[in-house]
Design an enzyme around this catalytic site. Structure first.
Site, PDB file in Angstrom:
ATOM      1  N   HIS A 518     -30.272  -0.523  -9.475  1.00 35.21           N
ATOM      2  CA  HIS A 518     -29.112  -0.155 -10.761  1.00 35.21           C
ATOM      3  C   HIS A 518     -28.121  -1.539 -10.892  1.00 35.21           C
ATOM      4  CE1 HIS A 518     -29.979   4.196 -11.865  1.00 35.21           C
ATOM      5  NE2 HIS A 518     -30.954   3.353 -12.437  1.00 35.21           N
ATOM      6  N   ALA A 682     -24.141   1.071  -6.843  1.00 32.86           N
ATOM      7  CA  ALA A 682     -23.730   2.609  -6.303  1.00 32.86           C
ATOM      8  C   ALA A 682     -24.972   3.428  -6.407  1.00 32.86           C
ATOM      9  CB  ALA A 682     -22.711   3.009  -7.289  1.00 32.86           C
ATOM     10  N   HIS A 683     -26.227   3.039  -6.614  1.00 32.14           N
ATOM     11  CA  HIS A 683     -27.422   3.698  -6.692  1.00 32.14           C
ATOM     12  C   HIS A 683     -28.461   3.120  -6.221  1.00 32.14           C
ATOM     13  CE1 HIS A 683     -25.437   5.076 -10.790  1.00 32.14           C
ATOM     14  NE2 HIS A 683     -24.805   5.671  -9.846  1.00 32.14           N
ATOM     15  N   GLN A 684     -28.976   3.801  -5.204  1.00 32.89           N
ATOM     16  CA  GLN A 684     -30.203   3.115  -4.438  1.00 32.89           C
ATOM     17  C   GLN A 684     -31.214   4.133  -4.321  1.00 32.89           C
ATOM     18  OE1 GLN A 684     -27.181   3.584  -2.197  1.00 32.89           O
ATOM     19  NE2 GLN A 684     -26.307   2.140  -3.480  1.00 32.89           N
TER      20      GLN A 684
END
Length: 758
Positions: A518, A682-684
């Site tokens: 993201h 901040a999103h994996q």
């Protein structure tokens, strides 16, 4: 309770290992929490050589030199201008981080560059003719070059043809500024805060601590203090005579990770009556134990102390590493899985779970347990950035959507990225892990790192899991434990889960592939006359969209930026311009574009991350950049800019419409894939994705490994593709479904055990 279950419980409690896992009284837990907190706050020891430190000091004082303010200003602002990095000890702190805390595949290259800069020939190679003196012998070390020329050299690195020099600039700029603006003195203050009009930790936090000291232990220490197994004593009993035979602890399920996935599974299984041990490598940071200080919070609650990045420094990655994982530092956004994403996973990936009644029910249960609330946040509770986003979109006629959050609508804490001091934000440490505690069927081992998942052959087509080998460390002692279990759950996130699986000998070629991140880029606007300050108010409560026909568009939202991260992302075109931009911190609003990425990356066995942005994703980012600039202008910003290394900005209220359109055209035409603009994540997700067969995925639709029977994954790593919004609800919903699959297997293996309602 049946007779069989009673006997089984007694057996577990009466083993020596189980006795060692007994929970201690509140004062003992408080002592251990304080000890762990002090250990984490201890500055790392600087082990760099004198040559390396000479170069670091020169670089620090290039990025943050001492100078006179060009305009008339306050005493605190003048002091900020006159204070260089070396005057407050930044180089020494940075040396400690490079010595002990930073982990990156090219760290050796950075240290090589530091050594080269301490020599005249290395300085000439890296800096060129700008490093030469007008006097014999002409060649100089970097520290001997005039500050003005050093600035020109460093700026040239940011735009260099050579990738390695752009990487050097990105790494040093990020580290120097982040440390400079987060380091603390003896009174937990930073020398620059007054000049930035920043108050430090939430002013209401001190009142909360005063009140909590007179309240219950749960209020004082957090709701999970009784679930923490701090009493692993005496250490000598846990250190076996032979390292090959670690102390064994038995349970039904061992759960590696306590975040959005692991926390859900642990709570569900414990409530169903099964014995669960949660392994969490981070510490427990709850309520009054929270500092709400940016530097210590990054150290204590974030993966890699907040210094996690891709191999080429192209993307900064933020991930939780504490009890509660990412849910403890999440900005509260709680989106259900979008319908078009569910449809894609069902129809294109053949996953019938998505679109089923079971998954819809799971989302309902998760949102209810998280306390997700919808509706508009009161204007007085929103942040400066959110107010700007709403006002700009209203002026342009763009639709603004309210963001559902797992906190009350009047929850206006701008420090929630460092944990929620009131416990109003319902992360797993306030919900599912509390279920584990109240069930009496589980404990949490903090500071406990999984080494490998154990598995063996039992005549099956697949191998069978037997538990997890882990390293438990608190204070000065490290202990090796083997947690024996009937089922193993790995839920340590999309970055760490593939590393653990590879270290455990799993061979599936999809492990570590298909990583989605993201990608995020930001724009800023200066609002000097606004009453709100940039760091106050609810972080994330509204959004706009950048639409796409194929479902791979973007969302425009607002971030949480305190001085450290603000400084790390702010362009540096000169030290004077940078310091001026920093003095406007409290009146600078930021909005960001987040792309649902088509491109993907990999995580190797050492945890190093490689990611290359897809050109189509870059085009979407550029559309987002244009929309953000126009939103800022419509909202009335005095000045607008991006984070491109050229420091693109425009005086929006004083330029002609033609010049403004030229500015928009310029920033939209910039390259966002060549280390020229800080890109964040901040999103994996997706690095061990779920699928229909082992040729294309790591786990099946139930979350079970194709290779090892009884090994389940239940975190963001099994998400099939990028989601396009905050994935917390999706991860918890998938984890809830995985927990139901595990329950079916446990009931088959332990048929006579009585079962509580889930």
């Amino acid at each position: 309770m049946t007779e069989n279950q009673s006997e089984r419980d007694v057996k577990i409690r009466m083993t020596p290992e189980r006795a060692l896992l007994s929970r201690g009284p509140a004062d003992k837990v408080a002592e251990n929490i304080a000890t762990e907190k002090n250990r984490l706050q201890t500055q790392p020891k600087n082990r760099l050589t004198a040559r390396e430190m000479e170069s670091i000091t020169a670089l620090c004082d290039t990025f943050v030199p001492s100078m006179k303010a060009s305009l008339e200003c306050s005493i605190s602002t003048q002091a900020f201008y006159e204070t260089s990095a070396s005057m407050v000890g930044t180089p020494e702190i940075l040396g400690g981080y490079l010595s002990e805390k930073l982990r990156h595949p090219l760290l050796w290259l950075l240290r090589t560059a530091l050594w080269l800069l301490s020599t005249w020939y290395g300085t000439f190679i890296l800096c060129g003719i700008k490093s030469l003196s007008g006097n014999f012998p002409y060649f100089q070390r970097f520290s001997q070059v005039e500050v003005k020329h050093r600035e020109e050299v460093v700026l040239s690195w940011s735009l260099s043809y050579f990738t390695i020099l752009r990487m050097l600039f990105r790494a040093m700029k990020f580290i120097v500024h982040l440390i400079y603006f987060t380091q603390l003195d003896e009174s937990n203050q930073n020398h620059a805060w007054k000049a930035l009009d920043y108050c430090g930790p939430d002013p209401g936090h001190a009142d909360q601590i005063t009140i909590s000291n007179s309240q219950s232990d749960a209020d004082r220490l957090g709701p999970l203090y009784q679930a923490l197994a701090y009493n692993l004593r005496p250490p000598q009993l846990l250190l076996p005579a032979k390292k090959s035979k670690p102390t064994t602890i038995s349970c039904d399920v061992v759960d590696v990770g306590s975040g959005a996935g692991g926390g859900v599974v642990a709570g569900v299984l414990a409530r169903a009556g099964y014995k669960v041990i949660v392994l969490e490598k981070g510490g427990y940071n709850a309520r009054s134990n929270l500092s709400l200080l940016e530097g210590p919070s990054l150290d204590q609650m974030y993966e890699a102390n907040g210094f996690l990045a891709t191999d080429d420094m192209g993307m900064l990655i933020l991930a939780g590493s504490t009890v509660g994982g990412g849910t403890a530092i999440n900005w509260s956004a709680s989106f259900r899985t979008p319908d078009h994403v569910i449809s894609e996973w069902k129809n294109e990936h053949g996953l019938d779970l998505f679109g089923s009644e079971a998954y819809a029910e799971a989302m309902d249960i998760v949102c209810n347990r998280m306390g997700v609330e919808t509706g508009k946040v009161p204007p007085e509770c929103e942040s400066l950035s959110t107010s700007v986003l709403r006002r700009g979109c209203r002026e342009l006629g763009h639709k603004v959507n309210d963001i559902p959050c797992n906190a009350p609508r009047n929850h206006d804490c701008g420090w929630c990225c460092f944990g929620c001091r009131r416990g109003h934000k319902k992360g797993t440490q306030e919900t599912w892990l509390v279920d584990l505690l109240e069930s009496g069927n589980g404990v949490i081992l903090t500071g406990c790192k999984a080494i490998r998942v154990a598995h063996e052959e039992r005549g099956h087509r697949r191998r069978v899991t037997t538990g997890v080998l882990c390293q438990y460390g608190h204070g000065s002692s490290d202990m090796t434990l083997f947690v024996e279990s009937k089922m193993t759950v790995v839920a340590c996130g999309a970055i760490n889960t593939p590393v653990l699986l590879k270290r455990s000998g799993l061979k599936n070629p999809n492990i570590g592939k298909h990583l989605r991140l993201h990608p995020v880029v930001m724009a800023w606007g200066h609002f000097p006359n606004c009453e709100k300050k940039s760091y106050e108010g609810a972080i994330l409560t509204a959004m706009a969209k950048v639409k796409s026909k194929d479902g791979y568009g973007a969302v425009i939202q607002t971030p949480s930026l305190h001085p450290g991260m603000f400084s790390a992302l702010t362009p540096w075109v000169s030290s004077a311009d940078f310091k001026f931009q920093m003095t406007r911190f409290s009146r600078t609003a930021h909005i960001f574009t987040l792309v649902r990425d088509r491109g993907s990356g990999t995580v190797d066995s050492s945890g190093y991350i490689r990611y290359r942005m897809d050109p189509r994703d870059e085009l979407t980012l550029k559309k987002g950049i244009e929309k953000m600039i126009r939103i800022m202008e419509a909202a009335g910003a005095e000045e607008i800019g991006t984070q491109h290394c050229k420091g693109d900005k425009v005086r929006a209220k004083s330029v002609s419409s033609h010049d403004f359109e030229e500015f928009v055209k310029t920033v939209k035409g910039r390259d966002y894939r060549g280390l020229t603009t800080p890109i964040c994540s901040a999103h994996q997700m997706g690095s061990c994705r779920m699928g229909k067969n082992e040729k294309t995925s790591v786990v099946d639709e139930r979350g079970e490994s194709w290779e090892v029977e009884g090994l389940y994954l239940a975190d963001s790593s099994i998400v099939p593709t990028a989601i396009g919004v905050n994935p917390m609800v999706t991860i918890q919903s998938i984890a809830y479904c995985v927990s139901q699959s595990i329950l079916q297997e446990l009931r088959r293996k332990i048929p006579k055990q009585s079962k509580a309602n889930v």
